[in-house]
Scaffold this active site. Structure first.
Site, short mmCIF file in Angstrom:
data_model
loop_
_atom_site.label_atom_id
_atom_site.label_comp_id
_atom_site.label_asym_id
_atom_site.label_seq_id
_atom_site.Cartn_x
_atom_site.Cartn_y
_atom_site.Cartn_z
CG HIS B 203 9.63 4.44 -3.37
ND1 HIS B 203 10.10 5.74 -3.42
CD2 HIS B 203 8.89 4.28 -4.49
CE1 HIS B 203 9.67 6.31 -4.53
NE2 HIS B 203 8.94 5.45 -5.20
CB CYS B 204 4.03 3.57 -1.52
SG CYS B 204 2.47 2.83 -2.02
N PRO B 205 4.98 2.90 -4.87
CG PRO B 205 5.11 1.06 -6.28
CD PRO B 205 5.30 1.48 -4.88
#
Lengths: 144, 508
Positions: B203-205
């Site tokens: 999950h890439c913020p």
């Protein structure tokens, strides 16, 4: 009164049960469904027919996900055009999905509906299962 | 009001009757699609725009542009990414490019512009597209899986994993309690977005989204092109400053073009991380692994001599081509599709055996799920903070003609629905068992007509299991449930378990 009853049945066929054919992951993450003939369908249709349907579906999905010259070309072209090419043209996968939808509709009309069964397109179930709805056999017996 | 009182003794029968009536009304109280709640409108309101599936999507995502754009809930860091890129590039084009174009070559701003457009395009594509979310199982599917799981074992806890042989390597498929499916290989459940994602990478913020099967290539191309852009800007800003300093002196240059310093600083600090990340992902692509697998060391040699990656195609080129140029699968969640009325209802008899065994199995599995417990605890604590509700007896359904839905959702042992008020909806997941007991309490308390007893503002929901909060959830939850027979005797014992469970959690 019997006629009214069967008319109601025809309008709203009662679902007796649903069978779910799960995915077969033995070949990896590609979309493939198990071809094992479920016991619930034994009374409704023959094994051969069912396996043929499942095999064709599996082949179609394999075609959609196939890695080869054509898919690479499409991928490269898309990348070069910053994926804007898909605004006017649909992907190979989508084309095959349409083909699958037509095939399922065809199978339903020819083979499954006359036996009181309904195949649901796996895409409507997120490609998790092939859902086969078994309808109660009442309407077929009466009203004819 | 009277409908509920009568629903108690008639229970399932009334439920089925109402189900049928509502089905013919084309707005059934239960929807067996993963879409969730149905609009409470009756045929008379058919003129209204049909709601789309994204509006009832069960995950914790945000949708924009009528479902065309899909992002994670927390998008703050994405805006930071956007600002950094736009600012640096903007300053470059404004301050450095005029000099470079006239003194070196006009190709420099041209190439810069192309790179910039490509970077932005890839960023938007990675951020806004569906990463490959797997839709949650329909209740029928979930029930079927439960039956299968139950039938395979009798005494010990039902197995929640399956083993599959892929390319000679044994891979374990885990059961996802939230989505009620056996996760395909390489899929993982993102706790931030509350979805199972196919070929889950991470999950890439910075991108504000999960990176999965459908947007991995865009993510990779984004970081790759961003590294080129960063290096490009960095080198040409240095060139610009050097060239100008040669002519006018260093301090005058800085005075004429102050933005250059900011650009150099931003680029200098970014280049290490972005180039490093690009290198890492290039390695991952060439060995056909996901970040998730690499971090866990799933295919590392250390795990065992015979451990190898069964998904790798054998050579680097094929792996790269497959990841970047392979066919792009379409989104499985159909976010812009209209919510449809369901197919014919399942006959009650056939589901009888499945339904009754459904609740206790779910109870067990839910009680065992640490993830659910953690989430539930959070929500219980959240619920404690939110003011308590309406003094109105919540058992009274404001929704027309849907009293029997109270019986349905009580049996629904599903995940928290973000569309519901958080306290209410999520307290439901906490008490999987208590859900059933709540029905009991609702009806019981309704009979008593004691609103104050039911909801007292002084008591916190943690302390009181009767703390009524799920009631509004019941209103809104028109979930499909396998018909569970309402049984007051078992509900009481289950209720006690839930009290114990709650007390334990509230002491956390």
């Amino acid at each position: 009164m019997a006629e009214t009853h069967s008319l109601q049945d025809l309008q709203q066929p009662a679902v007796s049960s649903k069978v779910f054919i799960q995915r077969d992951y033995s070949s990896g993450t590609i979309c493939k469904f198990q071809t094992k003939f479920p016991s619930e369908l034994e009374s409704r249709m023959d094994k051969q027919q069912f396996e043929e349907t499942m095999q064709t579906l599996n082949n179609l999905y394999a075609e959609a996900e196939k890695l080869g010259g054509k898919s690479y070309l499409e991928g490269c072209l898309a990348c070069l055009t910053a994926y804007t090419v898909f605004l006017c043209m649909e992907t190979h996968y989508e084309k095959v999905l349409k083909k699958i939808a037509r095939y399922i509709k065809d199978q339903n009309e020819k083979i499954y509906a006359p036996r009181g069964l309904l195949l649901t397109d796996p895409i409507e179930r997120g490609l998790r299962v092939v859902e086969i709805t078994i309808f109660e056999d009442r309407s077929i017996g009466s009203g004819r | 009001m009277s409908q509920i009182q009568h629903a108690v003794p008639d229970g399932p029968i009334r439920y089925t009757q109402i189900c049928t009536r509502s089905t013919s009304c084309s707005s059934p109280p239960t929807s067996s699609s993963a879409a969730g709640t149905e609009p409470p409108s009756c045929p008379g309101h058919r003129g209204r725009t049909p709601r789309r599936k994204w509006q009832v999507f069960p995950g914790r995502n945000r949708f924009y542009c009528d479902g065309r754009v899909m992002m994670a809930r927390q998008t703050g860091v994405f805006y930071l990414t956007l600002v950094l890129i736009l600012l640096t590039s903007g300053l470059f084009f404004a301050f450095d490019c005029p000099y470079l174009a006239s003194n070196l070559s006009p190709a420099i701003p041209a190439v810069g512009a192309v790179l910039f457009v490509f970077v932005m395009g890839m960023l938007f594509r990675a951020s806004f597209s569906d990463p490959g979310v797997l839709p949650r199982a329909t209740p029928d599917e979930a029930a079927d899986l439960e039956r299968q799981i139950d039938s395979t074992s009798c005494s010990k806890p039902p197995p929640r994993s399956r083993e599959v042989l892929i390319n000679g390597q044994t891979v374990k498929l885990k059961y996802c309690f939230t989505c009620k499916i056996f996760r395909p290989p390489r899929a993982s459940h993102c706790s931030l977005c509350d979805n199972c994602v196919e070929r889950f990478d991470h999950h890439c913020p910075w991108v504000g989204n999960c990176v999965g099967r459908r947007n991995y290539r865009f993510f990779y191309l984004f970081i790759l092109s961003l590294s080129f852009l960063t290096i490009f800007i960095f080198s040409f800003v240095i060139t610009h400053v050097v060239l100008r300093s040669n002519r006018t002196g260093f301090l005058t240059t800085l005075k004429d073009s102050p933005a250059s310093i900011l650009e150099v600083v931003v680029c200098f600090f970014s280049v290490w991380s972005i180039v490093g990340l690009s290198g890492f992902h290039t390695y991952l692509i060439s060995s056909n692994q996901t970040t998730n697998e690499d971090i866990k060391g799933t295919w590392s040699r250390k795990e065992g001599k015979d451990n190898y990656n069964p998904y790798s195609y054998g050579n680097v080129l094929t792996n790269c081509c497959a990841a970047l140029c392979g066919p792009l699968p379409p989104s499985l969640i159909d976010r812009r599709g209209p919510i449809q009325a369901d197919t014919p209802q399942t006959a009650p008899q056939s589901n009888g055996t499945g339904g009754s065994s459904y609740a206790p199995t779910q109870l067990h599995s839910h009680m065992c799920d640490q993830d659910q417990c953690i989430q539930s605890t959070k929500f219980v604590l959240q619920a404690a903070a939110t003011p308590l509700l309406h003094s109105d007896p919540v058992v009274l359904p404001p929704l027309p003609a849907k009293p029997a839905s109270l019986g349905g959702p009580c049996a629904y042992l599903g995940p928290a629905q973000p569309t519901l008020p958080s306290c209410a909806g999520d307290v439901l997941t906490l008490r999987d068992v208590a859900v059933d007991s709540h029905c009991h309490h609702h009806l019981h308390l309704h009979h008593l007509h004691h609103h104050q007893h039911f909801v007292s503002p002084e008591e916190t929901p943690c302390g009181t299991p009767q703390g009524a909060l799920p009631c509004p959830a019941h209103m809104h939850l028109q979930h499909p449930a396998p018909q569970v027979r309402y049984d007051p005797v078992t509900q009481d014992s289950l209720h006690e378990d839930s009290v114990r469970g709650l007390v334990k959690l509230s002491s956390v």
